[in-house]
Motif scaffolding. Structure first.
Motif, PDB file in Angstrom:
ATOM      1  N   ILE A  20      62.551  36.468 -26.477  1.00  0.00           N
ATOM      2  CA  ILE A  20      61.097  36.353 -26.348  1.00  0.00           C
ATOM      3  C   ILE A  20      60.469  35.925 -27.672  1.00  0.00           C
ATOM      4  O   ILE A  20      61.009  36.186 -28.749  1.00  0.00           O
ATOM      5  CB  ILE A  20      60.467  37.679 -25.890  1.00  0.00           C
ATOM      6  CG1 ILE A  20      60.738  38.795 -26.911  1.00  0.00           C
ATOM      7  CG2 ILE A  20      60.972  38.065 -24.521  1.00  0.00           C
ATOM      8  CD1 ILE A  20      60.000  40.095 -26.640  1.00  0.00           C
TER       9      ILE A  20
ATOM     10  N   HIS B 282      50.080  46.928 -22.845  1.00  0.00           N
ATOM     11  CA  HIS B 282      50.401  46.761 -24.262  1.00  0.00           C
ATOM     12  C   HIS B 282      49.191  47.114 -25.112  1.00  0.00           C
ATOM     13  O   HIS B 282      48.159  46.437 -25.036  1.00  0.00           O
ATOM     14  CB  HIS B 282      50.818  45.314 -24.540  1.00  0.00           C
ATOM     15  CG  HIS B 282      51.440  45.113 -25.888  1.00  0.00           C
ATOM     16  ND1 HIS B 282      50.735  45.249 -27.061  1.00  0.00           N
ATOM     17  CD2 HIS B 282      52.710  44.794 -26.244  1.00  0.00           C
ATOM     18  CE1 HIS B 282      51.534  45.003 -28.081  1.00  0.00           C
ATOM     19  NE2 HIS B 282      52.736  44.746 -27.608  1.00  0.00           N
TER      20      HIS B 282
ATOM     21  N   TYR C 278      56.964  36.739 -29.166  1.00  0.00           N
ATOM     22  CA  TYR C 278      55.669  37.414 -29.086  1.00  0.00           C
ATOM     23  C   TYR C 278      54.704  36.832 -30.108  1.00  0.00           C
ATOM     24  O   TYR C 278      53.508  36.720 -29.866  1.00  0.00           O
ATOM     25  CB  TYR C 278      55.858  38.916 -29.312  1.00  0.00           C
ATOM     26  CG  TYR C 278      54.564  39.701 -29.357  1.00  0.00           C
ATOM     27  CD1 TYR C 278      53.819  39.904 -28.200  1.00  0.00           C
ATOM     28  CD2 TYR C 278      54.081  40.206 -30.556  1.00  0.00           C
ATOM     29  CE1 TYR C 278      52.628  40.608 -28.229  1.00  0.00           C
ATOM     30  CE2 TYR C 278      52.883  40.909 -30.599  1.00  0.00           C
ATOM     31  CZ  TYR C 278      52.163  41.108 -29.441  1.00  0.00           C
ATOM     32  OH  TYR C 278      50.980  41.799 -29.484  1.00  0.00           O
ATOM     33  N   ASP C 279      55.247  36.446 -31.269  1.00  0.00           N
ATOM     34  CA  ASP C 279      54.431  35.909 -32.365  1.00  0.00           C
ATOM     35  C   ASP C 279      55.305  34.940 -33.146  1.00  0.00           C
ATOM     36  O   ASP C 279      56.353  35.328 -33.679  1.00  0.00           O
ATOM     37  CB  ASP C 279      53.961  37.064 -33.261  1.00  0.00           C
ATOM     38  CG  ASP C 279      53.002  36.619 -34.353  1.00  0.00           C
ATOM     39  OD1 ASP C 279      53.009  35.429 -34.721  1.00  0.00           O
ATOM     40  OD2 ASP C 279      52.253  37.472 -34.866  1.00  0.00           O
TER      41      ASP C 279
ATOM     42  N   ASP D  98      61.358  36.077 -21.262  1.00  0.00           N
ATOM     43  CA  ASP D  98      60.185  35.846 -20.416  1.00  0.00           C
ATOM     44  C   ASP D  98      60.489  34.843 -19.307  1.00  0.00           C
ATOM     45  O   ASP D  98      59.607  34.539 -18.496  1.00  0.00           O
ATOM     46  CB  ASP D  98      59.020  35.327 -21.260  1.00  0.00           C
ATOM     47  CG  ASP D  98      58.351  36.429 -22.067  1.00  0.00           C
ATOM     48  OD1 ASP D  98      58.025  37.468 -21.480  1.00  0.00           O
ATOM     49  OD2 ASP D  98      58.154  36.251 -23.285  1.00  0.00           O
TER      50      ASP D  98
ATOM     51  N   HIS E 151      60.781  40.949 -19.761  1.00  0.00           N
ATOM     52  CA  HIS E 151      59.754  41.351 -20.709  1.00  0.00           C
ATOM     53  C   HIS E 151      58.413  41.497 -20.002  1.00  0.00           C
ATOM     54  O   HIS E 151      57.830  40.517 -19.541  1.00  0.00           O
ATOM     55  CB  HIS E 151      59.660  40.304 -21.828  1.00  0.00           C
ATOM     56  CG  HIS E 151      58.640  40.602 -22.857  1.00  0.00           C
ATOM     57  ND1 HIS E 151      57.729  39.662 -23.294  1.00  0.00           N
ATOM     58  CD2 HIS E 151      58.391  41.727 -23.562  1.00  0.00           C
ATOM     59  CE1 HIS E 151      56.953  40.200 -24.216  1.00  0.00           C
ATOM     60  NE2 HIS E 151      57.337  41.448 -24.396  1.00  0.00           N
ATOM     61  N   ARG E 152      57.947  42.749 -19.859  1.00  0.00           N
ATOM     62  CA  ARG E 152      56.693  43.048 -19.156  1.00  0.00           C
ATOM     63  C   ARG E 152      56.717  42.603 -17.698  1.00  0.00           C
ATOM     64  O   ARG E 152      55.697  42.246 -17.111  1.00  0.00           O
ATOM     65  CB  ARG E 152      55.498  42.411 -19.866  1.00  0.00           C
ATOM     66  CG  ARG E 152      55.377  42.761 -21.332  1.00  0.00           C
ATOM     67  CD  ARG E 152      54.134  42.117 -21.918  1.00  0.00           C
ATOM     68  NE  ARG E 152      54.123  42.214 -23.364  1.00  0.00           N
ATOM     69  CZ  ARG E 152      53.212  41.663 -24.153  1.00  0.00           C
ATOM     70  NH1 ARG E 152      52.223  40.967 -23.613  1.00  0.00           N
ATOM     71  NH2 ARG E 152      53.260  41.785 -25.454  1.00  0.00           N
TER      72      ARG E 152
END
Length: 281
Positions: free
Chosen positions: A227, A68, A229-230, A267, A25-26
């Motif tokens: 992941i 992003h 993210y939030d 991640d 992820h990223r």
């Protein structure tokens, strides 16, 4: 030696891969290395990523960058939105590290990262739907069309646009409920490879055995997200990178194996790979 033969269908490469495809992820980031940076993608390659996920933003003068959208306040000194900046301004603005300290790293262009990853891993281009035509042109210009996975939500307008703009690119639809579009997609001419399942609760229909079996019977691949993210919108019924450490790795990453997922986005790439390698011996 290449990790995969990109001339073969991705489902064939998946079949020959003992572990699920692990998605960085990223890239792999932390400490002084910002996410979506060149160094983060080099770290992902070093840690054995099968897929690298990256985000795309576009400057006001039309240059595509790997960043992003909306996170400039967190990762870019000054916080000015890339969409309101010229390419020159973006290129001279420092990325911030994990402690919000400016670094020597700069936001890479999409072309630079495509060149870095060409022939090495699959590439998930996130935010593809923000400019399908422009990003598709970048993909073909870079010669990475056989590696790229694009996504959109499963609404007919988005799917019709994919059919018009990028039918030959590998496509996954993002679904939160039982979809009514898979049958159409399989007959559409789009290179439809599978579904990204976004399940907030354990009783979500899209992660029940009957639905997962149906996807497999159709030859479709299944993408899951460890992941977070939030925390207000966890998309894998709480089976996450966090729960791998707070509850146990069987609860976190093992759940995806037990449910037959073909992709796990994480991640914590190295730890996830190490655990899964031991589990699947």
């Amino acid at each position: 030696m290449l990790k995969f033969d990109f001339e073969k269908p991705i489902a064939e490469n998946r079949k020959n891969n003992k572990l699920p495809f692990l998605v960085a992820h990223r890239g792999v980031c932390g400490a002084n290395i910002p996410c979506n940076s060149t160094a983060a993608f080099l770290a992902a390659l070093d840690q054995g990523a099968d897929v690298v996920e990256l985000d795309v933003s576009k400057s006001k003068d039309g240059k595509f960058f790997v960043f992003h959208p909306g996170m400039e306040h967190r990762y870019l000194q000054g916080g000015k939105p890339i969409a309101e900046s010229t390419a020159e301004e973006v290129l001279r603005t420092p990325l911030l590290n994990a402690d919000l300290v400016p670094t020597h790293y700069r936001v890479p262009t999409l072309a630079e990262i495509f060149a870095l990853l060409k022939g090495k891993v699959y590439i998930n281009v996130d935010k593809f739907w923000t400019d399908m035509e422009g990003i598709t042109e970048e993909i073909y210009r870079a010669g990475v069309e056989k590696q790229v996975i694009i996504k959109s939500y499963a609404d007919r307008e988005s799917l019709e646009t994919v059919l018009k703009i990028a039918p030959s690119l590998m496509f996954m639809q993002m679904v939160r409920n039982i979809d009514s579009t898979s049958d159409w997609l399989l007959e559409s001419g789009i290179k439809f490879i599978g579904n990204e399942l976004l399940a907030e609760r354990g009783d979500a229909e899209i992660i029940q055995p009957d639905y997962l079996k149906k996807l497999k019977e159709r030859g479709l691949l299944i993408w899951g997200n460890a992941i977070v993210y939030d925390e207000r919108d966890v998309i894998s019924d709480g089976h996450t990178d966090d729960s791998a450490y707070n509850i146990g790795k069987d609860h976190g990453w093992g759940w995806f194996i037990d449910h037959g997922f073909d992709f796990i986005q994480t991640d914590w790439l190295f730890a996830c790979r190490d655990y899964l390698t031991q589990k699947m011996k």
